[in-house]
Design a protein around this motif. Structure first.
Motif: not given
Length: 168
Positions: A92, A94, A96, A131, A133
């Motif tokens: 994953e 992500e 921000t 994951k 980020i």
């Protein structure tokens, strides 16, 4: 005269049936009985290192995939189809965005960051996959404070950014 009557059976397994994106597992076709002179044909073959061996290494794509193997006893002519299913979870990513004033500090997973830029943090998903980020950190623009000294005579006005001032 010796007559051999044999029956072959087979099963299929995998070292791991749940993987993360990009990982591999070894598949196993396990025949029993028969002559012992077996051949193997695995499908789909595109994610296997060799589709015609007993224990190929599979690097399957993300999603659910079932590998089937046609096991043939080459001496006695019997065959059996077996299969094993693999689930591949995606890694994953992500993104921000954050904006802070110059000189302020942003807490990004325990790291104090204050300079504009892109920061990266990795953790595991519920399936043990990666994951990543990304923090895209910006600073609010700074404005210069300008001090203006102006002198006016009584009865005159001074216009400062659209506002007229008549006294100090």
């Amino acid at each position: 005269c010796t007559v051999y009557v044999g029956s072959m059976s087979a099963t299929a397994t995998a070292d791991d049936t749940e993987l993360c994106e990009g990982e591999s597992t070894t598949l196993h076709a396990l025949p029993t009985g028969g002559s012992g002179n077996y051949s193997y044909s695995w499908t789909p073959a595109n994610s296997l290192n060799n589709a015609n061996i007993q224990n190929p290494v599979a690097t399957p794509p993300v999603g659910n995939i079932t590998y089937s193997c046609h096991v043939t006893d080459n001496s006695w002519g019997s065959s059996q189809d077996v299969s094993v299913s693999i689930v591949v979870h995606p890694d994953e990513v992500e993104h921000t965005n954050a904006t802070i004033c110059s000189g302020e500090v942003y807490d990004f997973y325990g790291e104090a960051v204050s300079e504009p830029g892109v920061y990266e943090h990795q953790e595991q998903t519920q399936y043990g996959c990666i994951k990543t980020i990304y923090l895209h950190l910006d600073n609010w623009p700074t404005y210069d404070e300008t001090t203006v000294t102006a002198y006016i005579c009584p009865g005159e006005s001074y216009s400062f950014y659209g506002t007229n001032y008549y006294e100090s």
